[in-house]
Design a protein around this motif. Structure first.
Motif, short mmCIF file in Angstrom:
data_model
loop_
_atom_site.label_atom_id
_atom_site.label_comp_id
_atom_site.label_asym_id
_atom_site.label_seq_id
_atom_site.Cartn_x
_atom_site.Cartn_y
_atom_site.Cartn_z
N MET A 226 -21.02 -30.93 5.66
CA MET A 226 -21.22 -31.73 4.45
C MET A 226 -20.69 -31.02 3.20
O MET A 226 -20.05 -31.64 2.35
N ALA A 227 -20.95 -29.73 3.10
CA ALA A 227 -20.44 -28.99 1.94
C ALA A 227 -18.92 -28.94 1.98
O ALA A 227 -18.25 -29.03 0.93
N GLU B 216 -23.84 -35.12 1.40
CA GLU B 216 -24.95 -34.41 0.80
C GLU B 216 -25.64 -35.30 -0.23
O GLU B 216 -25.01 -36.21 -0.80
N LEU C 287 -24.02 -32.57 10.12
CA LEU C 287 -24.78 -31.72 9.21
C LEU C 287 -24.02 -30.48 8.78
O LEU C 287 -24.17 -30.00 7.66
N ARG D 86 -17.44 -32.21 0.69
CA ARG D 86 -17.47 -32.25 -0.77
C ARG D 86 -16.36 -31.39 -1.37
O ARG D 86 -15.76 -31.74 -2.38
N GLY E 271 -28.85 -38.74 5.66
CA GLY E 271 -28.83 -37.28 5.55
C GLY E 271 -27.69 -36.63 6.30
O GLY E 271 -27.59 -35.40 6.32
#
Length: 457
Positions: A420-421, A455, A417, A424, A451
């Motif tokens: 994730m950013a 993302e 979790l 990307r 999830g």
């Protein structure tokens, strides 16, 4: 109803429905990652029961989160709304250790150190050694492609996985990979599962490669006034052509936390400790130790020496493993896991120091410095939301700095979790689309750890 179906299909002791007990299975050690209470926790005892759970989750369109020992640091095993958490700790058999083929076949709930101890009885060694080796499981290590202290020389979990048995996102129980030393038949599906964080299948058995027991290690320790000088020593060791069996960095924040907990006296003489090891035999090992010692001294060590006391050397490395739990005693810890080229270690450590000052955040540093895998640990006072927001901003800056220096957002903890950013930011859109396409193909019902990692589009 799914719970009714699970109760019909599985023995009664496989299900956990008590909210207080389920709460302990709802999160890993990524304290800042979101989690919730699952609908049910299932603790199967064999692959057939795992397959039953997956098939019922498909039938009832229910998310399935796979969990090992809960030692992860990215939130990858955290429960999400309406999910089933499947805990693999009861699949803990070492099924085979084969000295001729130099492999072991184990269930995913086997503790890393237990496998190592069993291999040692046969004169064999399983190299991957995360700092949590005394409690983390092989299944979890495979799910995150865990590394560890000796991986600078011997590689990470992926380098030792030959094959595995999994339950697919379609509910099939299949074998991937091989037992042979070589094999290139078709795509490397077993390799694809390593580091997939429970998003592509549920691992029920793993076949790992083993090595012969290695020579006793020589340890070189260096004390530094500056973390940047210690980083320069790391680059110097690499430039000298030495591949140590370990090269670990511990800064003053970590040393003080360990001293406060265990009274080891490490922070009295050093701001930063750099620990190098070589397991090369004979004269080669002596030369490598001497070279590391020279690199430490040339980079500005205030003191450097080769240890002649094995117990003292082991105590220093024990302090390295204790650093994270020692810091947890001070307050919530947000754990980074960036990796940069070895030539950029000093520069990255310097940027981390600047980030700590800019955001007024305490950032402790431990690192598998020899392979550029840095673990900045952002510590905030309990209940201080303003400090927590500053730490989150610092966390994001560290990711950006690592990428700017040619690095990656995670070296061994996984995306889960928390990253994730960052994923990307690191990967081009066509590459992200490729990975999402693989996820969709292997998890057609979208139930496997949804999830996480990616993302939403």
């Amino acid at each position: 109803m799914l719970i009714d179906a699970l109760q019909r299909e599985l023995p009664a002791d496989r299900l956990v429905l008590d909210p207080d007990v389920m709460r302990g299975y709802s999160y890993d050690q990524a304290e800042w990652a979101a989690h919730t209470l699952p609908d049910v926790v299932v603790r199967p005892r064999n692959a057939a029961e795992v397959q039953t759970v997956v098939r019922l989750c498909i039938e009832h369109d229910t998310p399935l989160v796979t969990r090992g020992a809960g030692t992860g640091l990215s939130g990858g095993a955290n429960a999400t709304a309406g999910c089933v958490v499947i805990v693999m700790d009861r699949l803990n058999a070492i099924k085979e250790i084969n000295p001729l083929e130099r492999l072991a076949v184990v269930e995913p709930g086997v503790i890393n150190d237990d496998l190592r101890a069993a291999c040692c009885e046969h004169g064999l060694w399983y190299p991957p050694d995360p700092a949590s080796a005394s409690s983390s499981t092989i299944g979890g290590n495979v799910a995150t492609n865990a590394g560890g202290l000796c991986c600078v020389k011997y590689g990470v979990t992926r380098d030792y996985v030959l094959g595995m048995q999994i339950v697919t996102g379609s509910g099939d129980l299949v074998r991937l990979g091989r037992r042979t030393a070589k094999g290139v038949a078709g795509y490397d599906m077993a390799g694809l599962m390593v580091g997939s964080e429970g998003t592509l299948g549920v691992i029920t058995e793993v076949t790992v490669r083993l090595r012969p027991m290695r020579e006793p290690e020589r340890t070189v320790a260096g004390y530094f006034d500056s973390i940047v000088d210690a980083g320069r020593a790391v680059s110097a060791v690499a430039a000298a052509g030495v591949t140590p069996s370990a090269l670990e960095l511990i800064d003053r924040h970590c040393l003080e936390a360990v001293d406060a907990w265990k009274n080891m006296g490490l922070s009295v003489d050093a701001n930063v400790v750099l620990l190098g090891r070589t397991d090369a035999p004979g004269i080669v090992g002596e030369q490598e130790a001497a070279t590391m010692l020279d690199c430490f001294s040339s980079a500005g060590a205030s003191w450097a020496a080769q240890s002649t006391d094995p117990e003292e050397a082991d105590a220093l490395f024990a302090a390295r493993r204790l650093a994270y739990p020692a810091l947890e005693r001070l307050g919530p810890v947000l754990t980074e896991d960036v990796c940069v080229p070895k030539a950029q270690v000093a520069k990255m450590l310097e940027r981390i120091e600047r980030t700590a000052l800019r955001h007024d955040v305490t950032i402790a540093n431990i690192a598998h410095a020899g392979d550029g895998n840095l673990h900045p640990l952002l510590v905030t006072p309990v209940g201080d939301e303003a400090a927590r927001e500053r730490a989150q901003a610092a966390f994001e800056d560290i990711i950006s700095d690592a990428l700017a220096l040619g690095g990656t957002v995670t070296g061994e903890h996984g995306v889960g979790l928390l990253k994730m950013a960052g994923l990307r930011q690191e990967l081009d859109k066509p590459v992200l689309d490729m990975q999402r396409a693989i996820k969709a193909a292997l998890d057609p019902h979208g139930i496997l750890n949804p999830g996480k990692v990616f993302e939403p589009r």
